[in-house]
Scaffold this active site. Structure first.
Site, PDB file in Angstrom:
ATOM      1  N   GLN A   1       0.832  -1.203   0.000  1.00  0.00           N
ATOM      2  CA  GLN A   1       0.000   0.000   0.000  1.00  0.00           C
ATOM      3  C   GLN A   1       0.870   1.259   0.000  1.00  0.00           C
ATOM      4  OE1 GLN A   1      -3.653   0.287  -0.027  1.00  0.00           O
ATOM      5  NE2 GLN A   1      -2.967  -1.592  -0.964  1.00  0.00           N
TER       6      GLN A   1
ATOM      7  N   GLU B   1      -4.269   5.367   2.371  1.00  0.00           N
ATOM      8  CA  GLU B   1      -4.180   6.675   1.716  1.00  0.00           C
ATOM      9  C   GLU B   1      -2.935   7.502   2.038  1.00  0.00           C
ATOM     10  OE1 GLU B   1      -8.055   7.528   3.444  1.00  0.00           O
ATOM     11  OE2 GLU B   1      -8.614   8.382   1.532  1.00  0.00           O
TER      12      GLU B   1
END
Ligand SMILES: Cc1cc2nc3c(=O)[nH]c(=O)nc-3n(C[C@H](O)[C@H](O)[C@H](O)COP(=O)(O)OP(=O)(O)OC[C@H]3O[C@@H](n4cnc5c(N)ncnc54)[C@H](O)[C@@H]3O)c2cc1C
Ligand code: FES
Ligand code: FES
Length: 1407
Positions: free
Chosen positions: A1268, A1335
């Site tokens: 990620q 994020e």
């Protein structure tokens, strides 16, 4: 569950000829194509006892064999093989491409649709052909989306299903899964097939060959590093790049190649990988060999629904056909004509496919040069040139080298394998990479018709305009002659593109100069540019200035002046970038000048040294990718071996994804009676709809119905956070791309054709608003506007020693998830029930939307999501609207309806990240302390509010980033414009607002003449602090990340080295930047922080877990499986997660805000703990029993083995009245340092190294978390340095596919990419002390932006410019180059008034 998801593999119907890939040479079969010998015993045996000697063969012989084949198979129609199974098609439709054929007809859904235009590689398959002359089998990767099945006759196709499976045995190329190179998995089969093809041809490739073989494949999730590392394992150690000096590039920093580095496990164990085993590969079908041996040259004709395909068997026949059908195009690689038909709607009643005309493939070498058949693919031409370079004296090879350089960067490998030389020339693209070089290099071609042959020079008179050449309609291009360079002749080629690889050039050039013997006096010169006009441009003025004069500064200076007149571009020139393109022409000429000087110097003709500072100007940017370093913490020694938490466990679907078994929405089998829905969108930015006329569409065969707003039985609008959005426009449209109606038909092709026939009559409204300035001027906002502050900003600004006002614009971003929006709505047929299969992050939102749209209760609608092929925020709101429209069609027709958006439609309709304009006023002291900052943010929402008002809110909550500024104020507003509505995108406004404050800090540093990192450090939160909304937090780990990153990146030492480099080099500059992040995790709307789960234990002990989260590549299901495994104390192999369904878990929240694992992990933990507790009496009674014993006992004792789990989440809030709150559960911290090298003359850059230290608490799964981190970093790098949306002056999106919109590719990975998870961190607020990570790290991609800015600052310093300057985001080569203020950009800007006719409307809007 998906309906009937068993894969049926019926091998019926096929046929055709596919020989555009066949390169036939009189020189050498080896050089003419990537032909390889049958390499295993079986294949050798099947090649009819042929010897292994390389046999040179002529095209004639090959064609004779094709002739025989046609005779034998004419009645059977098209014959080819797919994965070893014979396919015969009597009546193939010439419009059918291999991709839909595989997916729909053969039900081989492993091959994916990503763009349909050859730009993404998701559809990669391998095609093999047998050459009866050489007894060679050649293997090529191709894009199935551009390959007409009619081209396939005699070929064997291998798809991902054909190489290995989880049921049998994996192929080593599928090790991408084990290397953590598959997240959402949608790109994975394409990657696997590119690698597989490479390995079939070259079992021990170099790393360069690996990245070259994969350059045509895009991935939006992984950031590419794990794919490179996984496939690096095929490289031979002795072939390593030696980039580390003496160390092997395949070793890690400590020189170890084993699984343990610094006492820690590596992310994947390279020791356990399957070796290549040739016996595992499918053999080439013997029948196709026999057919090829016995072919006759008889023409083939296939008549489709609209088009006729004729494949002539001989040259004569081709010329006759050309005489009969002069307007019929010649289909070779189909990489141009295919795009025209598909995307521009161009219709050709007849297509000619001369792939069996051997004369088109002939290659002959003469002392004067090489004659290459026009039908040769780029790969073949590449081999021919490589061979020629080896066989001609070096001084005669300049032309070959120049052309080879261009071909190496033309498209991706799949394109080069099919695109032909003749096709490239005949297409006459203004930015073809070949034509400027062919023209400058004195190449000629042979044009042939029934009337005869003529030799035509490829020069300025040959190219007549856009896509027009001097080849007559009844002529074909037979061959191209590439002359060897003469003594004292130098040829060079140049190209500059928006991305280093797999991108059409912005500007390219071919330049040739011929000197008098042993002299620097120019005898002849020719210079051609591409990309600066409707066709290539000859710089004749420059040549006139130079010819007859010695090659020296004065001569060249006159040349630059003349070039300004030779290349003129109007401000409205298609493609825009006018100043940049003109400056590139000068820069490229300058580079040529230096290369020629170098040549003259080597020949001792020019005795002056090229200044040292200019020598690097002609060196390419570095490109060798070194192994990265991933540091994570090992689990405690006391942790049970079976407990997977904290270990780098492979994504639970990775193997299915790598084998093509993973099922995505559009992989669901066709249901009886199913219809396809095509959307009709507005072509106007703001207009009244006067009439929608779909009568012509309804007349079309196959079209069943048209859905308009009046057909919606329930709510016609979708309410998104308080704002209504029409599903289908009824009386007015407010942007180009707004959905107006939809056509449903029995097939995708019919639906699309029907949609094209819908006529909408508009009355334009004149008040369009596109730009943020226009919106502000007209006060066009979605309310509320937001405001926040602390301290006394006015006073602090007054008291500050210095005040500076600045601004920055951040462009939007397209999600570019590889799987486009997809839906299948199935009416059950009773009690209004609807089953909906779709690709969404928020099934409940869609369930409610459909229920409201149809006016039925939510309990009649069930939404099912198996997995999502990437989402990034783009599959929530717009998805619910598209699903609702599809549901209306299913409701109206009573039939299942499928809707899968094409890439271009998806980009047009669904919006993306909001562009933001940030302005600021900052007060600071000479010591670098910032005392006050006042920010204003304008967010381009587009035509509807969607979530943009919330984006504007989140911007204000993150405007401080990591800095403690005592007097701080921010205001933000979402602006209503007539552009397509924007929506959520990973980071939700945070990357934009953080770029603003980091830019402000850079400005302060530039004002004070200090390093930006000094200003960052001075102002960073350091102790227990309050945010500007009074949330208490401890920044200790932020500071630790900062210190560790500085140390790991060795920033101080590297800064000094960079300063020296920048002093020594005039047009190459380096920059380094370090950037922190403090990112709030969770939803400020408290109710969204809840989650639920349902866990069943079956009698055999197997466990089925359902939860409300969506698996979209981020590894949520894998982490949840790890949680269940720990809580139930059983191996993960006993735990299954099938899908996310509103039937199993109701009222789910979106998988967003980096909160998926926090919420769903907790809910699953809760359920598992309940169940485990229920088993306690049984466990106590039988402590040595197995799990299976306990479960069976529990069942017999009537203990429920199923339960729900629930997580309430924290009560987060934000009180905007009081300007205080706790909108986030906690913060994730990270710091990133990147270094770049910039070519100031072209704006091209390369990230040399990136080091990131990230605090994610205790990682549940380091491989997923690092995935990620790396993936979001690369997405951020794309946002801030390359991804650029372009709109026409009338508001139409130009950038609607990978051809125009460039996301990062393999070539954009930092050459050294190190990720360190902060040790010793814990987080009591999330499961197992972990932290959300989806994020935050996207913003860290801005370290590359700021490093580029530093490099630009160094260039500006040389130009005498110091202090702050504006560089908007993305820092594209255009912006970067112009900001460098070199001598060439200055020349253009000074002459601008005269040559770009200031009043013309620019090609694109500056939104
Ligand atoms: C994803 C992608 C990336 C690309 N990247 C690049 C790039 O980086 N640089 C670059 O220069 N190009 C690039 N191209 C363009 C590509 O090189 C051309 O489309 C290709 O060379 C055309 O060859 P073809 O065989 O596919 O032509 P086709 O599409 O089969 O035919 C194109 C046209 O050429 C005509 N034609 C073909 N052969 C002959 C012949 N022998 N005689 C007369 N007319 C003929 C046809 O009638 C037709 O009008 C790219 C294309 C794609 C799809
Ligand atoms: S789908 Fe074929 S290249 Fe993208
Ligand atoms: S894993 Fe590559 S696109 Fe998702």
């Amino acid at each position: 569950m998906f309906p009937g998801n068993g894969v049926q593999r019926n091998a019926t119907g096929f046929r055709s000829v596919f020989s555009c890939l066949v390169g036939v040479s009189e020189m050498s079969a080896q050089s003419a194509a990537r032909c390889i010998k049958p390499r295993d015993s079986k294949e050798t045996a099947l090649s009819m006892g042929s010897s292994w000697n390389v046999v040179f063969h002529s095209g004639r012989q090959v064609c004779i064999n094709f002739m025989k084949m046609a005779e034998q198979t004419l009645e059977d129609g098209l014959i080819f093989y797919v994965n070893g199974k014979k396919i015969m098609e009597k009546n193939p439709d010439p419009e059918t491409m291999l991709l839909p054929y595989l997916r729909k007809k053969l039900r081989l859904t492993g091959t994916k649709y990503g763009c349909g235009g050859g730009g993404c590689g998701a559809c990669t398959v391998m095609v093999s052909r047998y050459d009866p002359q050489n007894k060679n089998i050649s293997h090529f990767s191709v894009n199935a989306c551009l390959l007409p099945i009619c081209q396939l006759h005699g070929g064997a196709v291998t798809t991902v299903e054909g190489i290995g499976s989880t049921k049998t045995k994996l192929h080593p190329a599928q090790r991408i899964a084990k290397a953590h190179g598959s997240q959402c998995g949608f790109c994975t089969p394409g990657m696997v097939m590119s690698m597989y093809t490479l390995l079939r041809n070259n079992p021990k490739p170099t790393l360069e060959e690996v990245t070259e073989g994969l350059a045509g494949n895009l991935c939006r999730c992984t950031g590419y590093r794990p794919i490179v590392d996984g496939y690096r394992t095929f490289c031979e150690r002795e072939k390593c790049c030696q980039i580390n000096g003496t160390a092997c590039c395949m070793a890690n920093e400590n020189g170890s190649v084993g699984p343990v580095v610094n006492g820690q496990l590596e992310l994947f164990n390279k020791d356990g990988l399957l070796p290549l085993d040739p016996t595992q590969d499918l053999i080439f079908p013997p029948e196709l060999m026999r057919l090829a041996e016995s072919q006759e040259r008889i023409s083939q004709k296939f008549i489709g629904e609209r088009m006729t395909w004729i494949s002539p068997g001989s040259l004569d026949e081709l010329l006759q056909l050309k005489a009969d059908h002069p307007q019929a195009p010649i289909v070779m690689g189909n990489t141009n004509i295919g795009l025209d038909i598909k995307f521009k709607g161009i219709f050709h009643p007849v297509l000619l496919s001369p792939t069996r005309v051997h004369e088109l493939f002939k290659v002959t070498q003469k002392p004067e040069g090489v004659c290459v058949g026009a039908g040769c693919s780029m790969s073949v031409v590449k081999s021919v040139l490589e061979k020629s370079i080896g066989s001609f004296p070096p001084e005669n090879t300049h032309m070959f080298r120049a052309l080879l350089q261009q071909i190496n960067l033309l498209g991706g490998q799949q394109i080069r394998n099919v695109a032909t030389l003749g096709g490239n020339i005949a297409s006459a693209y203004p930015n073809s990479d070949l034509t400027p070089v062919l023209a400058a290099g004195r190449c000629t071609l042979v044009a042939l018709s029934k009337e005869g042959r003529r030799r035509v020079p490829i020069d300025k008179d040959f190219f007549l305009g856009f896509a027009k050449t001097a080849v007559k309609p009844n002529e074909i291009i037979l061959s191209v002659f590439i002359p060897a360079s003469r003594k004292d002749e130098v040829v060079h080629a140049f190209r500059h593109a928006p991305r280093k690889e797999n991108a059409l050039a912005t500007v390219n050039a071919g330049m040739r100069v011929w000197f008098n013997e042993n002299s620097s006096v120019v005898k002849d010169i020719s210079i051609y540019y591409g990309g600066v006009g409707t066709t290539i441009v000859s710089a004749e003025g420059v040549c006139k200035q130079i010819i007859g004069r010695p090659w020296e500064d004065a001569t060249l200076s006159d040349g630059y002046g003349a070039l300004m007149d030779d290349v003129t571009l109007m401000a409205s020139a298609p493609g825009g970038k006018v100043d940049f393109r003109r400056s590139l022409t000068l820069s490229l000429l300058f580079k040529f000048n230096l290369l020629v000087l170098q040549y003259l110097q080597e020949k001792n003709v020019f005795l002056k040294e090229i200044p040292k500072g200019l020598q690097s100007t002609i060196q390419p940017l570095p490109k060798h990718i070194q192994p990265g370093y991933q540091e994570f913490q090992n689990v405690l020694e006391t942790q049970l071996a079976q407990d997977p938490v904290g270990r780098p466990m492979v994504h639970r679907s990775a193997l299915s994804q790598a084998t093509g078994e993973a099922v995505y929405c559009d992989d669901l089998p066709h249901i009886d009676g199913e219809l396809f829905l095509a959307i009709v969108t507005s072509s106007r930015a703001h207009a009244k709809i006067i009439r929608i006329d779909f009568s012509e569409a309804l007349k079309l065969p196959g079209v069943v119905d048209v859905v308009i707003a009046d057909d919606i039985p329930g709510k016609k609008c979708r309410n998104i956070v308080g704002f209504n959005e029409e599903l289908l426009a009824k009386s007015e449209v407010t942007c180009v791309g707004q959905m107006v109606c939809a056509v449903v038909a029995d097939s995708e092709a019919h639906a699309k054709r029907g949609a094209a026939l819908v006529k909408i009559t508009y009355e334009d409204l004149q008040d369009c608003i596109f730009t943020l300035e226009e919106a502000i001027e007209k006060q066009s906002f979605f309310l509320p506007k937001w405001k926040i502050g602390r301290g006394d900003v006015e006073k602090a600004l007054e008291d500050a020693e210095q005040v500076y006002e600045g601004e920055i614009r951040i462009g939007g971003q397209e999600h570019f998830y590889l799987e486009t929006q997809s839906f299948l709505v199935v009416p059950v047929g009773e009690e209004q029930e609807m089953k909906v299969y779709l690709s969404t992050q928020h099934p409940t939102f869609t369930q409610v939307a459909i229920a409201e749209t149809l006016g039925i209760p939510s309990n009649r609608v069930s939404c099912h999501v198996k997995r999502v092929g990437g989402a990034f925020g783009g599959k929530v709101t717009k998805t619910s609207i598209l699903a609702s429209i599809t549901a209306v069609a299913a409701w109206k027709t009573g039939r299942p309806v499928r809707c899968v958006l094409e890439r271009g439609e998806d980009m047009l309709i669904t919006g993306g990240r909001n562009p933001v304009w940030g302005k600021y006023k900052v007060g600071f002291m000479k010591n670098g302390r910032i005392t006050a900052a006042d920010f204003q943010y304008y967010v381009n929402a587009g035509n509807t509010a969607d979530e943009s008002v919330l984006v504007a809110e989140k911007i204000l909550l993150h405007l401080d980033n990591a800095y403690n500024i005592p007097n701080l104020r921010g205001q933000s507003a979402a602006c209503r414009t007539n552009l397509p509505s924007n929506t959520a995108f990973r980071g939700f406004g945070v990357p934009q607002c953080m770029l603003v404050i980091e830019n402000m800090i850079t400005d302060v540093a530039h004002k004070l003449g200090r390093r930006p990192e000094e200003i960052r450090e001075i102002n960073m939160y350091k102790e227990l602090s309050l945010t500007h909304y009074k949330m208490k937090f401890d920044p200790e780990n932020l500071v630790r990340c900062w210190e560790e990153c500085k140390e790991k990146a060795d920033i101080h030492r590297r800064r000094q080295a960079i300063d020296i480099f920048n002093k020594e080099n005039q047009y190459k500059k380096k920059g380094i930047a370090i950037v922190p992040i403090k990112y709030g995790i969770g939803f400020s709307m408290s109710f969204l922080n809840q989650a639920a789960a349902l866990v069943h234990i079956y009698n055999d002990g197997s466990v089925l877990v359902s939860h409300g989260g969506i698996e979209m590549g981020q590894g949520l299901h894998t982490k949840v499986q790890q949680v269940a495994s720990r809580e139930l104390n059983i191996p993960t192999s006993l735990i299954h997660i099938s899908e996310t369904s509103t039937e199993c878990v109701p009222n789910t929240c979106p998988s967003a805000a980096s909160f998926g694992t926090d919420a769903n992990g907790m809910a699953v933990q809760d359920a598992c703990q309940i169940l485990y507790k229920r088993l306690e009496p049984i466990r106590k009674k039988n402590p040595n029993g197995t799990w299976q014993n306990w479960i069976m006992t529990a069942f017999l004792e009537k203990i429920s083995l199923s339960t729900t789990g629930y997580y309430r989440g924290q009560d987060l809030y934000m009180d905007w009245e009081k300007q205080e709150g706790k909108p986030y559960a906690y913060f994730t911290y990270g710091v990133c340092c990147s270094e770049v090298e910039l070519d100031c003359l072209t704006g091209e850059y390369r990230t040399l190294r990136t080091d990131m230290v990230v605090d994610i608490g205790r990682s549940i799964n380091p491989s997923i978390d690092i995935g990620q981190i790396e993936g979001s970093f690369i997405q951020g790098l794309g946002l801030f340095t390359m991804e650029e949306l372009k709109f026409s002056p009338s508001g139409m999106l130009y950038t609607r596919g990978p051809g125009q919109y460039k996301i990062p590719s393999f070539c954009d990975v930092p050459l050294k990419f190190n990720v360190y998870l902060l040790a010793g961190s814990s987080n009591p607020l999330a499961i197992y002390s972990s932290k959300g990570i989806g994020e935050p790290c996207l913003f860290l991609g801005s370290s590359v932006f700021f490093a580029i800015k530093e490099a630009v600052a160094a260039a500006r310093k040389d130009a005498g410019l110091t202090g702050p300057f504006t560089l908007n985001s993305p820092a594209t080569p255009e912006r970067t180059c112009l900001a460098c203020a070199t001598r060439f950009t200055n020349m253009v800007l000074q002459s601008k008034a005269g040559s770009t006719s200031g009043s013309a409307q620019p090609w694109a809007l500056d939104i």
